[in-house]
Design an enzyme around this catalytic site. Sequence first.
Site, short mmCIF file in Angstrom:
data_model
loop_
_atom_site.label_atom_id
_atom_site.label_comp_id
_atom_site.label_asym_id
_atom_site.label_seq_id
_atom_site.Cartn_x
_atom_site.Cartn_y
_atom_site.Cartn_z
CE LYS A 1 -0.17 -0.75 4.41
NZ LYS A 1 -0.09 -2.15 5.43
CD GLU B 1 -9.11 -6.41 -5.69
OE1 GLU B 1 -9.53 -5.64 -4.31
OE2 GLU B 1 -9.60 -6.07 -6.54
CB VAL C 1 -7.33 -1.14 -0.58
CG1 VAL C 1 -8.13 -0.27 0.60
CG2 VAL C 1 -6.44 -0.54 -0.85
N GLY D 1 -6.89 -5.99 2.03
CA GLY D 1 -6.77 -7.75 2.25
C GLY D 1 -7.12 -8.64 1.11
CB ILE E 1 -12.65 -6.86 0.81
CG1 ILE E 1 -12.39 -7.08 1.71
CG2 ILE E 1 -13.80 -6.32 -0.01
CD1 ILE E 1 -12.26 -6.44 3.10
N GLY F 1 -0.81 -10.90 17.55
CA GLY F 1 -0.43 -11.05 16.74
C GLY F 1 -1.10 -9.48 15.66
CD GLU G 1 3.48 -5.50 12.44
OE1 GLU G 1 4.83 -5.61 13.68
OE2 GLU G 1 2.93 -6.00 11.93
CE LYS H 1 -4.40 -1.40 4.04
NZ LYS H 1 -4.76 -2.09 5.44
#
Length: 400
Positions: free
Chosen positions: A100, A124, A127, A129, A131, A182, A185, A200
């Site tokens: 991104k 794709e 933005v 993941g 979707i 997880g 971060e 995004k």
Amino acid sequence: MIKVAILGYGTVGSGVFEIINENKDLITANAGEEIEVKYVLDLRDFPGDPCEDVLVHDYNVILNDPEVEVVIEVMGGLKPAYDFVKSALEAGKSVCTSNKELVAKYGAELIKIAQSNNRNFLFEAAVGGGIPIIRPINMHITADKICEITGILNGTTNYILTKMDKEGADFDSTLKMAQDLGYAERNPEADIEGFDAVRKIAILASLAKGKTVDFEEIYTEGISKITATDFKYAKAMGRSIKLLGKCKNEDDAVVASVAPRLLAPEHPLYNVSDVVNGILVRGNMVGDLVFIGSGAGKLPTASAVVSDVVDSVRHLNVSTTVMWDEEKLELEDFAQSKKQFFVRANVSKEEAEAVFANVEYVDAGIDGEIGFITAKMSEKDFDERADKLGKVITRIRVEA
């Protein structure tokens, strides 16, 4: 057989490698050609890993191999990703990426280079993941003027806000929980301060408007100041708080922002919870389209990357249409955009009414302060009144 190379063997890169090998027959059927990973580029070694036989450490091996038709960039960051991707496109290779940062900063330039070489730059997975959102905007919502895109674009912040909403937890403990699982971060700044989401929404806005929207010019506010008390007021209003990236037509201008907003139950994104992402696209003819799904994660993101690889193979020597020009889109000054605001303040009702006139009070049973919703006004007007009122604890924008 089409040979591809994967740049980066981290979470997403290993997922791409796994999907291409595990779903080989299905991918071959969809692409019309068998796809084989010829190289995996990484600085590290992976003894005993399935990638070991194709692992290389020198990018030039990939760049100078004419058999490599598609380069898959999943390293992240700008350096050396930008140089690698640009040189691959100039060498006549298509590129698919989940990066991104790269797309937000250099998307229009890289698309132009790809088109000049009859190849494709596809993103794709950058933005949402897993979707599908980039391809629908590019290929399927092409008869409409897109009036608005509003999205829950970061799973980490949505998880934190969901926990605070449902369990009454405070921000710090919920952030630690997200880190332990997880989802966040060790340094969570990019997520919680809205920097991930703003890149995004800039990408989506650029595609929707066909011109470059500079993410550095988008008003950005994160969730680190949201408290459990804010959620008590939200419950009293029957609303919830979500971090939204927005690009919206207002009068004759385009307004873009990332900020926490109070959503009512009838809003299409109200029930999007936990690490899930949701994106609302509003067309002037089609109306509202809502895309909901896994916004991150190894296999969902890798799946979106591989779908781009399939598309690249289908259009190997044909550049698909992506309307994103390098010309900059001038955004409306965010200070001029209008909305209602929810305010918490250590003042009396008389003081609030003297400054904000007609207000709607919200009683959440909190002693020593008041909560109220203002009339619709510009950001500039609100800031001036808030300064005059003083003793404002917080303010959250109310989503219409």
